[in-house]
Design an enzyme around this catalytic site. Structure first.
Site, PDB file in Angstrom:
ATOM      1  N   TYR A 103       0.837  -1.190   0.000  1.00  0.00           N
ATOM      2  CA  TYR A 103       0.000   0.000   0.000  1.00  0.00           C
ATOM      3  C   TYR A 103       0.884   1.257   0.000  1.00  0.00           C
ATOM      4  O   TYR A 103       1.814   1.367   0.805  1.00  0.00           O
ATOM      5  CB  TYR A 103      -0.903  -0.030   1.234  1.00  0.00           C
ATOM      6  CG  TYR A 103      -1.778   1.175   1.373  1.00  0.00           C
ATOM      7  CD1 TYR A 103      -2.841   1.382   0.495  1.00  0.00           C
ATOM      8  CD2 TYR A 103      -1.556   2.114   2.371  1.00  0.00           C
ATOM      9  CE1 TYR A 103      -3.644   2.497   0.615  1.00  0.00           C
ATOM     10  CE2 TYR A 103      -2.368   3.229   2.498  1.00  0.00           C
ATOM     11  CZ  TYR A 103      -3.405   3.410   1.612  1.00  0.00           C
ATOM     12  OH  TYR A 103      -4.204   4.515   1.730  1.00  0.00           O
ATOM     13  N   ASP A 175      -0.633  -7.345   7.025  1.00  0.00           N
ATOM     14  CA  ASP A 175      -1.722  -6.425   6.684  1.00  0.00           C
ATOM     15  C   ASP A 175      -2.805  -7.267   6.002  1.00  0.00           C
ATOM     16  O   ASP A 175      -2.642  -7.726   4.877  1.00  0.00           O
ATOM     17  CB  ASP A 175      -1.183  -5.332   5.742  1.00  0.00           C
ATOM     18  CG  ASP A 175      -2.233  -4.290   5.362  1.00  0.00           C
ATOM     19  OD1 ASP A 175      -3.435  -4.605   5.419  1.00  0.00           O
ATOM     20  OD2 ASP A 175      -1.848  -3.169   4.980  1.00  0.00           O
TER      21      ASP A 175
HETATM   22  C1  LIG Z   1      -6.141   1.744   3.003  1.00  0.00           C
HETATM   23  C2  LIG Z   1      -5.047   0.816   3.363  1.00  0.00           C
HETATM   24  C3  LIG Z   1      -4.155   1.106   4.398  1.00  0.00           C
HETATM   25  C4  LIG Z   1      -4.199   2.420   5.167  1.00  0.00           C
HETATM   26  O1  LIG Z   1      -5.356   2.508   5.947  1.00  0.00           O
HETATM   27  P1  LIG Z   1      -6.100   3.908   6.284  1.00  0.00           P
HETATM   28  O2  LIG Z   1      -7.296   3.441   7.030  1.00  0.00           O
HETATM   29  O3  LIG Z   1      -6.399   4.574   4.986  1.00  0.00           O
HETATM   30  O4  LIG Z   1      -5.148   4.699   7.108  1.00  0.00           O
HETATM   31  C5  LIG Z   1      -3.191   0.168   4.696  1.00  0.00           C
HETATM   32  N1  LIG Z   1      -3.087  -0.986   4.017  1.00  0.00           N
HETATM   33  C6  LIG Z   1      -3.923  -1.295   3.002  1.00  0.00           C
HETATM   34  C7  LIG Z   1      -3.773  -2.586   2.286  1.00  0.00           C
HETATM   35  C8  LIG Z   1      -4.919  -0.403   2.636  1.00  0.00           C
HETATM   36  O5  LIG Z   1      -5.738  -0.701   1.617  1.00  0.00           O
END
Ligand SMILES: *Cc1c(COP(=O)(O)O)cnc(C)c1O
Length: 384
Positions: A103, A175
């Site tokens: 990301y 993540d």
């Molecule tokens: C959107 C996203 C983030 C960041 O999250 P926010 O809620 O926008 O701060 C991190 N990792 C992935 C895979 C994302 O899609």
């Protein structure tokens, strides 16, 4: 029957939840308060100040722990502030090994905020565990994995990397924003920390910005809670309520996201004007076997490249869409389309971006839960 023994579709609704202590409210009230009355100094009912804890946030944090098969959940003001808390476990001199097509905001946080505090980040393709092992040195403390990756939809083998991490005494954080626990449960595969941008599928309605961490280990939970409270990027009560409400339908939404995702991916693959479609459900996807093992289905995120198209052609297609909305973000009930090179991944230098396949004509879809026929008709008229 203990709530711990519930299956996934019941956990999204009941996991970690109980009627509110005050009046038996079935949905946790939105405790829109910063502070709590004490009868004597320190004499309170478990809540003193809402940065430290708030009952609505606690309800969400318990739900998060439950659906990820963890023990402790922590809810943050955004996905990035959740990642920020994880990196604050480290010290100057420490090193992190991370996915190369991650990301864009995570990349920016690592490179532009944390590198200046003396933390080094290595970005690499994570298809080979041996290659990751070669990068590990005495300073390595953390492996940061995002799978499926954004926007190239590579799938990374969490269980194998977790063996390496345990062997070398490193933390493994995953993540899990794209897959959600409906499809993939990293803690069960040996990860130490699961992270979410709950802004996406967990919230599910594009109406909040929220982040989450879930862990099993008490010591790690204590350290992360200390950082959450000390740095203060907490999830507010209203956003906690909305995210909790979103989680209750996660399983039904994800089922439809996966069904529609498959239909759209196959439609695009058969389309004469489409060069390449990235979706882990295809048998010819290079990581399909790992995806089949570690995920329960393949999700509704798809990237594709129109044939012979330029930056401008790709922009024209996303501008022409009518049912899909051209917007940042993903994971809501509505279908969204994005142009990574100019939107989500614009903060990654073009050379770096193209190394991982994020070319100028790449288009990313977050397939929603509308009627698939309407989505196909929309793509058909936009692609032309
Ligand atoms: C959107 C996203 C983030 C960041 O999250 P926010 O809620 O926008 O701060 C991190 N990792 C992935 C895979 C994302 O899609």
């Amino acid at each position: 029957m203990s709530k711990k023994d519930l299956r996934f579709n019941s956990k999204t609704i009941h996991g970690g939840q109980h009627p509110d202590a005050a009046y038996g409210a079935v949905m946790p009230p939105i405790y829109q308060t910063s502070t709590y009355a004490q009868t004597t100094p320190g004499g309170h009912k478990g809540f003193e100040y809402s940065r430290s804890a708030n009952p609505t946030r606690t309800a969400l944090e318990n739900a998060l722990a439950s659906i990820e098969n963890g023990t402790y959940g922590l809810a943050f003001a955004s996905g990035l502030s959740a990642i920020d808390a994880v990196i604050k476990l480290l010290e100057p001199g420490d090193e992190v090994i991370s996915t190369n097509d991650l990301y864009g905001g995570s990349y920016r946080l690592f490179r532009q905020i944390f590198e200046k505090f003396g933390i080094t980040f290595h970005f690499m393709g994570m298809q080979s565990v041996d290659a990751i092992a070669e990068k590990v040195n005495g300073n390595t403390k953390l492996i940061w994995v995002e799978t499926p990756t954004n926007p190239m939809m590579n799938v990374i083998d969490i269980a194998s990397i977790s063996k390496l991490a345990k062997d070398k005494g490193l933390l493994l954080a995953v993540d899990n924003t794209f897959a959600t626990p409906y499809l993939q449960r990293p803690l069960d595969l040996g990860a130490d920390i699961v992270m979410h941008s709950a802004t996406k599928y967990l919230g599910g309605h594009s109406d909040v910005v929220v982040g989450a961490l879930v862990v099993k280990d008490k010591d790690l939970a204590d350290k992360l809670y200390f950082i959450q409270n000390a740095s203060g990027a907490v999830c507010g009560p209203m956003d906690s309520f909305l995210t909790l409400r979103g989680i209750k339908t996660l399983h039904v939404r994800m089922q439809r996201h996966c069904e529609n995702g498959k239909i759209i991916a196959e439609y695009l693959k058969d389309h004469q004007k489409i060069e390449k479609v990235y979706w882990p459900g295809f048998e010819e996807h290079p990581n399909h076997d790992i995806a089949k093992t570690q995920m329960d289905d393949f999700g509704g995120m798809i990237s594709f490249i129109p044939k012979g198209s330029s930056f401008e052609d790709a922009v024209k297609i996303v501008e022409n869409l009518r049912v899909f909305t051209l917007a940042e973000s993903l994971g809501g009930v509505e279908s969204l389309a994005g142009h990574p090179a100019s939107m989500t991944h614009a903060s990654i230098p073009k050379v770096e971006r193209e190394k991982s396949g994020v070319v100028d004509s790449l288009i990313r879809l977050s397939v929603g839960i509308e009627d698939a026929e309407d989505l196909i008709a929309d793509l058909e008229q936009a692609i032309g």
